[in-house]
Design a protein around this motif. Structure first.
Motif, PDB file in Angstrom:
ATOM      1  N   GLN A1182    -115.342  58.046-120.224  1.00 33.42           N
ATOM      2  CA  GLN A1182    -116.375  58.084-121.256  1.00 33.42           C
ATOM      3  C   GLN A1182    -117.732  57.642-120.711  1.00 33.42           C
ATOM      4  O   GLN A1182    -118.763  58.229-121.024  1.00 33.42           O
ATOM      5  N   TYR A1183    -117.744  56.585-119.903  1.00 34.61           N
ATOM      6  CA  TYR A1183    -118.982  56.056-119.354  1.00 34.61           C
ATOM      7  C   TYR A1183    -119.138  56.567-117.907  1.00 34.61           C
ATOM      8  O   TYR A1183    -118.300  56.255-117.038  1.00 34.61           O
ATOM      9  N   VAL A1184    -120.183  57.341-117.674  1.00 29.28           N
ATOM     10  CA  VAL A1184    -120.432  57.918-116.339  1.00 29.28           C
ATOM     11  C   VAL A1184    -121.763  57.368-115.831  1.00 29.28           C
ATOM     12  O   VAL A1184    -122.816  57.543-116.469  1.00 29.28           O
ATOM     13  N   VAL A1185    -121.731  56.680-114.667  1.00 27.99           N
ATOM     14  CA  VAL A1185    -122.916  56.070-114.063  1.00 27.99           C
ATOM     15  C   VAL A1185    -123.244  56.845-112.780  1.00 27.99           C
ATOM     16  O   VAL A1185    -122.347  57.075-111.945  1.00 27.99           O
ATOM     17  N   SER A1186    -124.518  57.203-112.635  1.00 27.30           N
ATOM     18  CA  SER A1186    -124.896  57.977-111.433  1.00 27.30           C
ATOM     19  C   SER A1186    -126.282  57.558-110.952  1.00 27.30           C
ATOM     20  O   SER A1186    -127.097  57.050-111.741  1.00 27.30           O
ATOM     21  N   LEU A1187    -126.539  57.768-109.622  1.00 31.22           N
ATOM     22  CA  LEU A1187    -127.849  57.530-108.993  1.00 31.22           C
ATOM     23  C   LEU A1187    -128.081  58.664-107.990  1.00 31.22           C
ATOM     24  O   LEU A1187    -127.506  58.682-106.899  1.00 31.22           O
ATOM     25  N   ASP A1188    -128.899  59.649-108.393  1.00 25.46           N
ATOM     26  CA  ASP A1188    -129.141  60.825-107.574  1.00 25.46           C
ATOM     27  C   ASP A1188    -130.386  60.610-106.709  1.00 25.46           C
ATOM     28  O   ASP A1188    -131.446  60.184-107.212  1.00 25.46           O
ATOM     29  N   GLN A1189    -130.212  60.954-105.392  1.00 30.33           N
ATOM     30  CA  GLN A1189    -131.302  60.907-104.430  1.00 30.33           C
ATOM     31  C   GLN A1189    -131.954  59.538-104.335  1.00 30.33           C
ATOM     32  O   GLN A1189    -133.099  59.389-103.912  1.00 30.33           O
ATOM     33  N   GLY A1190    -131.272  58.520-104.834  1.00 33.46           N
ATOM     34  CA  GLY A1190    -131.766  57.163-104.742  1.00 33.46           C
ATOM     35  C   GLY A1190    -132.885  56.837-105.696  1.00 33.46           C
ATOM     36  O   GLY A1190    -133.448  55.728-105.637  1.00 33.46           O
ATOM     37  N   LYS A1191    -133.244  57.794-106.602  1.00 41.11           N
ATOM     38  CA  LYS A1191    -134.348  57.493-107.519  1.00 41.11           C
ATOM     39  C   LYS A1191    -134.122  57.965-108.958  1.00 41.11           C
ATOM     40  O   LYS A1191    -134.902  57.655-109.835  1.00 41.11           O
ATOM     41  N   PHE A1192    -133.063  58.728-109.222  1.00 38.33           N
ATOM     42  CA  PHE A1192    -132.777  59.166-110.599  1.00 38.33           C
ATOM     43  C   PHE A1192    -131.480  58.499-111.063  1.00 38.33           C
ATOM     44  O   PHE A1192    -130.386  58.910-110.661  1.00 38.33           O
ATOM     45  N   ALA A1193    -131.622  57.442-111.852  1.00 34.20           N
ATOM     46  CA  ALA A1193    -130.460  56.677-112.358  1.00 34.20           C
ATOM     47  C   ALA A1193    -130.151  57.105-113.788  1.00 34.20           C
ATOM     48  O   ALA A1193    -131.074  57.342-114.585  1.00 34.20           O
ATOM     49  N   SER A1194    -128.879  57.208-114.086  1.00 31.01           N
ATOM     50  CA  SER A1194    -128.495  57.628-115.445  1.00 31.01           C
ATOM     51  C   SER A1194    -127.176  56.987-115.854  1.00 31.01           C
ATOM     52  O   SER A1194    -126.337  56.652-115.003  1.00 31.01           O
ATOM     53  N   LEU A1195    -127.033  56.842-117.202  1.00 33.07           N
ATOM     54  CA  LEU A1195    -125.784  56.401-117.836  1.00 33.07           C
ATOM     55  C   LEU A1195    -125.468  57.395-118.938  1.00 33.07           C
ATOM     56  O   LEU A1195    -126.261  57.584-119.870  1.00 33.07           O
ATOM     57  N   THR A1196    -124.318  58.063-118.827  1.00 34.53           N
ATOM     58  CA  THR A1196    -123.908  59.077-119.804  1.00 34.53           C
ATOM     59  C   THR A1196    -122.698  58.553-120.580  1.00 34.53           C
ATOM     60  O   THR A1196    -121.698  58.123-119.955  1.00 34.53           O
TER      61      THR A1196
END
Length: 1278
Positions: A1182-1196
């Motif tokens: 349910q909780y997806v944590v990501s950090l793309d290219q070291g500068k785009f952080a997100s919590l879905t």
């Protein structure tokens, strides 16, 4: 020739009879006769066809008074119906009917000339008696008694008289009585609840009466439907008239059935079996006027009750009642024709006076009017019209359709509680008379409601299977009919009626109980509207609970009072006193009756109405110098007891002696082997001055040698006489003393034996270990049903319980509890137990003993929770402050409060395992300086600890405060939870010093010049606490710099750090203060200053000044060059940061997907972590944590629900620092739920358009602020 023709025609055509209706040729004649004489009523009727006649010949061979009535003969054929009526009046023989000779000779005869009649004495002995009967409706019952007669003479047989509730019964269709020689039987073929009651058989002879009684209980039969009510009872017919009657009845009891909603009244004409319902809707009142009856017809009536479950069985039908004018008997006029027969005629056939009718009846909706008929001699029939007038003044005719022929009429359909006037007009075929004078104002009754609940209920065991129930009548009877008594086995709540017919008196014997059971009883009052509320419940056990041999198992009459004495006399009145009866009869003496007579006479006269309730009475209206005698009766619930022995001769002469009169009412408690406590009442006659004391005298029984127990007069009205001989009986008396001397002796008491009651115990006095109450307890060695514990202070009964005194009694133990004792409660407390052999005891509480118990009570009620450490503080990063203390032990139910400058703050937490309680203050500024207090409550224990923080350093030690004085500086130390014995000890370099100023134990404050102090000890009964102060500041270390998540921090390490040390930071020449850009803080070992988001303008020289009362220290750090410290500025540029993209608040519906995305920056690339409500977010499906290219952080978050609402925190950090951002997420209800809510909102009505037009396309909705849009990075950082 004409004659021949007529004869011829007559022979050919016989004459036919004339067709006509019935007609009386000889009418019935009324008669007045004496008992046991025959009478015959005859009438002759003519008509064609031959009429059918009822009551052509009616013959009574032996008349009785029951035959007095109006008789009607009715004749009818196909052409009409006629009737005539006559009355038979049967009289009893009286003295005036004796022979003429004896009537005139009787005055001449003297009593001596008449022979004395001696009746034969017949002794009747019952061999078999009938007992109580318990039956149900529809059954039958038979009561039989057999007896022997001595002598048994055939011509002198006793008369058997049967009674039900003192009402004589005669042989009828409801009751059959059969009496033979030596046996009599009463049979009730079909039982109704009307038959319930006390049945009494009286065998009456000329020489006396023998009787026996038993109760017959008739319960409700099976109802037609389950839980339907019982049948009403005791139906009666009132005010029968030509076309109406008034029916009344008594309501049934309801225990487990539902409440009664109303009643139906049925009628049935005599001779038929067709019952017709009179009312369409149930009526709630137990009285109903039935109209529309046919004159001359007889009817039966019955009633049925209705509740929510159904209709009850009908009650027993009434006796037949004829719809006749009751004033017809008033019109009868008798003429003597000789012999024993009279001729009775109507008043309109002779001249004479017309008698007025009795007073009218008034009810809620009707009034029965009556009036005097006018003098009238015409043969034309006369009738009446009635007019009514309400308060408006307009007259309205009542009977427009039905003429009234009787001077008595019931006016129905009136309003409740209204005032009316009535007038009457007479009329005949020639016209109407003038109206009569208006009646007086008549006000209809108002519905007052059911009675109030009966008063106190007393249950007394009468036998092993019966209980006497007695109660006080209700304060608001409201036309009371009677009472119902309910019973149930204790604990079952299965209530059933003990009586099924209302009882009028206030006592009832409940029979047929189970031996050994415990029952609960209650009483309800009843009127025509219904049942009252239940009375208080009373419990009685049929177990043998008596320890003492007592006569209180049943009620009996009290014995006679005795020892009547005079307490005062003024020449016209006397004050009498007497001793109460030795035997009360099983219940409390309620009242006394006093009679008097002149000495030498035999006629006693009652001297007071109503009776007196006290054993003290002033007899007034006496003759001065006369000699009187008195005697007294006592009465209880069972009745009046016998009279006392008459008093001695008392002469009515005024008392003038200066000494006091006699004391009275001597009572004795605490009888022991060698002592006894005597109590008395002060004299009524005080003498010439106030009473100053009393002497108690005693003498051995059988001697006249009186000994004074106290040589010095006692001022109170009790005294403990000691040094008595065990087992010896003594008499006591009391003399009052005033300034004139010793007064008259009281009447000697009854003998008192100096011997303690076996097993007697003393009063104990302790402090309860749990509640801290002072408890005095006494266990009686004897107890009986009805025993009471009487507690006294200084031998005066305690009646004021407003000061926290509570008395609790359970079984044979009674406790007097002081819930709020004070220092004035010392004294002698005594207790006595009634209905015992003088069981009593006392205990004296001295002032010293009371003080110790109060101190112990205070300690129990105010226990102190021991603390391992007092309230302390710790300075955290970002200007936060942690306050904490540690208790030795706390439970999970601990509560606490934290106050800052007397303002309560919330947000504290605790750890049960360690006993630590803490509070975090987010921003500690100068405004927060002051006193901080933590209050702890755990069960009954409490604790409190305080901390004072004042000064630029924002710090300080527990209990210390800095005082600026014009003379010198002082250390002010404050300690909580002090006691009187607490002591302060001051030390300087481990050497104790004594201050000039004594500590204030009330506030817990002590002070000392700061130069002298090194440490302070505070000692009390719960231990000691120590606080150390150092007045010398060691050298501070050099300033150092350190990178933080939000900037750089300057640190100065010190050995000591107290509130006496003022700390000031400077940037160049500018003094720095605590704010958003610079955060000043520290710990007890280090002072800190943090620069948030440093820039080039923050470069320069930074200084810290540390001062105390004796020394001053300065440390400097230059951040303007290219060295190591300048590098810190450049390195801070590479720390982790949030560039933008996250909103402050997000609102989303259920089951949607939420994506929180932002841009971060830092070199090296920062690490990103997420928190929810302060807890780490663990990635899953349910909780997806990501950090793309070291500068785009997100919590879905997929498929959000209401549980996903909360505060989310994103933390961005690398080795040079970082920051955090908060986002508040709110999850709302699904869209279809909102649609349902919108549909529930009523929409405004719109006017139709004149012509249809295509609806315009809706404009796209505007995006809600913050949803789907980028927002600048929040400025608030942690």
């Amino acid at each position: 020739s004409l004659l021949n023709i007529y004869c011829f025609l007559n022979s050919c055509f016989p004459r036919l009879p004339m067709i006509r209706g019935p007609k009386f040729l000889a009418r019935l004649r009324s008669h007045t006769v004496y008992e046991n004489t025959p009478v015959k009523l005859i009438c002759t009727v003519d008509g064609f066809p031959q009429p059918i006649v009822h009551l052509t010949v009616y013959c009574v061979c032996r008349c009785t008074t029951d035959d007095t009535a109006q008789y009607i003969a009715v004749a009818g054929n196909s052409h009409g119906q006629v009737s005539c009526q006559a009355s038979i009046v049967v009289k009893r023989y009286t003295r005036s009917s004796l022979s003429f000779v004896f009537f005139f000779l009787y005055p001449v005869l003297s009593a001596a000339m008449l022979p004395k009649i001696h009746y034969t004495k017949i002794n009747i002995t019952f061999l078999e008696k009938f007992g109580p009967v318990f039956a149900s409706e529809g059954g039958s019952a038979s009561l039989t008694a057999t007896m022997t007669l001595e002598p048994n003479l055939a011509n002198l047989q006793p008369e058997a008289q049967w009674y039900r509730d003192d009402e004589r019964l005669f042989d009828s269709k409801w009751v059959k009585i059969d009496t033979g020689r030596g046996v009599t039987t009463l049979t009730i073929p079909t039982l109704f609840k009307d038959d319930e009651g006390l049945y009494t058989l009286r065998m009456v002879t000329k020489g006396g009466t023998a009787e026996h009684s038993a109760f017959v209980s008739v319960a409700d039969g099976p109802p037609p439907v389950p839980k339907a009510p019982g049948a009403p009872m005791d139906i009666k017919i009132h005010d029968a008239n030509r076309d109406y009657v008034i029916v009344s009845w008594k309501p049934p009891n309801t225990t487990t059935e539902g409440p009664i909603l109303g009643y139906f009244v049925d009628k049935c004409e005599v001779g038929t079996e067709n019952w017709a319902q009179c009312n369409d809707h149930p009526i709630k009142i137990c009285k109903y006027p039935v109209s529309g009856l046919f004159e001359g017809h007889s009817y039966y009536f019955r009633v049925r009750a209705v509740n929510s479950h159904g209709i009850s069985k009908p009650c027993r039908m009434s006796d037949p009642i004829a719809a006749l004018d009751p004033t017809e008997f008033e019109k009868l006029h008798a003429k003597k024709l000789g012999g024993k027969l009279d001729v009775v005629s109507y008043h309109d056939e002779v001249e004479g006076e017309i008698f007025p009718y009795p007073v009218s009846e008034i009810d809620r909706t009707y009034v029965v009017l009556s009036w005097k008929a006018p003098a009238y001699s015409s043969k034309a029939p006369m009738w009446y019209f009635i007019e009514k007038c309400l308060e408006s003044g307009a007259w309205q005719r009542v009977n427009t359709q039905v003429p009234i022929r009787s001077p008595r009429y019931a006016v129905f359909d009136l309003a409740e509680g209204k005032q009316y006037q009535f007038r009457v007009l007479s009329a005949n075929i020639y016209g109407n008379s003038e109206p009569s004078e208006p009646s007086a104002t008549i006000e209809t009754l108002q519905l007052k409601g059911v009675p109030s609940a009966p008063g106190q209920v007393i249950a007394t065991r009468e036998s092993d299977t019966s209980v006497l129930i007695q109660w006080a009548p209700p304060k608001e009877p409201n036309n009371l009919i009677g009472y119902y008594i309910d019973q149930c086995v204790k604990g079952s709540m299965d209530w059933e009626s003990a009586n099924h017919k209302p009882r009028k008196n206030t006592k009832f014997v409940v029979s047929g109980l189970t031996k050994g059971e415990t029952y609960v009883f209650r009483v309800q009052a009843i009127n025509e509207i219904g049942l009252s509320d239940e009375s208080q419940e009373v419990v009685v056990s049929l177990l043998h609970l008596y320890i003492l041999k007592s006569d209180t198992a049943f009620l009996a009459h009290p014995s006679a009072p005795y020892d009547i004495g005079v307490l005062s006399c003024d020449g016209h009145s006397m004050v009498l006193n007497w001793k109460k009866p030795l035997h009360s009869g099983g219940s409390k003496i309620k009242e006394y009756y006093v009679d008097k007579r002149r000495s030498g006479t035999t006629m006693w006269r009652e001297i007071h109405i109503p009776p007196v309730t006290e054993r003290l009475y002033k007899v007034e209206g006496l003759t001065e110098g006369a000699v009187y005698q008195f005697h007294v009766y006592a009465a209880n619930l069972a009745g009046l007891g016998p009279a006392s022995k008459h008093s001695a001769d008392f002469t009515c002469e005024a008392w003038t002696m200066p000494e006091p009169g006699p004391a009275y009412d001597l009572t004795f408690t605490e009888v022991r082997d060698d002592s006894v406590v005597v109590e008395w009442q002060k004299p009524v006659y005080p003498g010439s001055g106030p009473i100053t004391g009393y002497h108690v005298e005693y003498a051995k029984k059988g001697t006249s040698e009186w000994t004074t127990a106290n040589q010095t007069a006692v001022s109170h009205r009790f005294h403990k006489v000691t040094n008595l001989e065990v087992g010896t009986s003594y008499l006591f008396r009391v003399r009052a003393v005033n300034a004139a001397g010793v007064g008259m002796a009281s009447m000697a008491s009854d003998p008192v034996t100096a011997k303690a009651v076996a097993g007697s115990q003393e009063v104990s006095c302790v402090v309860d270990e749990k509640s801290g109450d002072i408890v005095m307890s006494f266990e009686s060695c004897q107890i009986s049903e009805g025993s009471q514990f009487i507690w006294k202070k200084d031998y005066k009964e305690i009646t004021d319980f407003s000061k926290g005194v509570v008395i609790k009694t359970e079984g044979s133990t009674s406790k007097m509890i002081f819930t709020n004792a004070d220092k004035e409660d010392f004294g002698t407390y005594s207790v006595s137990v009634t209905n015992t052999e003088g069981v009593s005891s006392s205990h004296t509480i001295t002032a010293e003993e009371l003080a110790k118990m109060l101190a112990l009570s205070y300690e129990i009620r105010h226990p102190i929770i021991p603390l391992k450490s007092e309230l302390a503080y710790k300075i955290l990063e970002r200007g936060r402050m942690r306050f904490w203390l540690q208790a030795e032990e706390i439970s999970s139910k601990v509560t606490y409060k934290f106050f800052a400058n007397n303002k309560e703050l919330s947000g504290m937490g605790h750890d049960v395992s360690t006993g630590i309680i803490e509070f975090i203050m987010d921003h500690f500024t100068e405004e927060n300086e002051g006193t901080f207090t933590c209050q702890i409550t755990d069960g009954g224990g409490k604790a409190q600890s305080s901390l004072v923080l004042i000064g630029d350093g924002k710090s300080g030690e527990r209990g210390s405060k800095k005082i600026h004085d014009n003379i010198c500086n002082y250390v002010l130390f404050q300690v909580a939870n002090l006691k009187k014995e607490s002591v302060f000890h001051w030390f300087k370099e481990d050497t104790e010093i004594i201050p000039d100023v004594k500590p204030d134990l009330g506030s817990g404050v002590c002070k000392l010049p700061i130069k002298l102090v090194n440490a302070i000890w505070c000692c009390h009964s719960h231990g000691c606490c120590k606080t150390v102060y150092n007045a010398v500041l060691s050298a501070a270390a050099e300033l150092v710099i350190s990178c933080t998540a939000t900037g750089i921090q300057l640190q100065c390490h010190m050995k000591y750090y107290t509130s006496e040390m003022n700390i000031t930071w400077y940037h160049g020449e500018t003094k720095l203060s605590h704010g958003e850009k610079t955060v000043i803080g520290g710990t007890p070992a280090m002072a800190t200053m943090e620069v948030i988001e440093p820039s080039d303008k923050d470069k320069g020289k930074y200084s810290i000044f540390i001062t105390d009362p004796e020394n001053s220290h300065k440390r400097t750090l230059d951040l303007s060059g290219d060295g190591q410290y300048s590098l810190s500025f450049s390195l801070s540029q590479y720390r982790g940061k949030v560039v933008g993209g996250l909103p402050d608040v997000v609102t989303i519906m259920e089951k949607k997907t939420l994506s929180l995305t932002c841009t971060v920056r830092g070199d090296p690339k920062p690490q990103v972590s997420w928190l929810k409500n302060g807890a780490d977010v663990e990635p899953d499906d349910q909780y997806v944590v990501s950090l793309d290219q070291g500068k785009f952080a997100s919590l879905t978050i997929k498929g959000v629900s209401m549980e996903d609402s909360g505060r989310y925190t994103m933390i961005v950090q690398n080795k040079y620092g970082g920051e955090s951002v908060d986002i508040v997420v709110s999850v709302t209800a699904a869209y279809h739920k909102l649609e349902d809510l919108l549909r529930a909102i009523p929409q405004p009505k719109t006017q139709p358009a004149p012509a249809p037009a295509p609806a315009p396309s809706p404009a796209p909705p505007k995006a809600a602020p913050g949803r789907g849009m980028k927002s600048p990075t929040p400025t608030r950082r942690k």
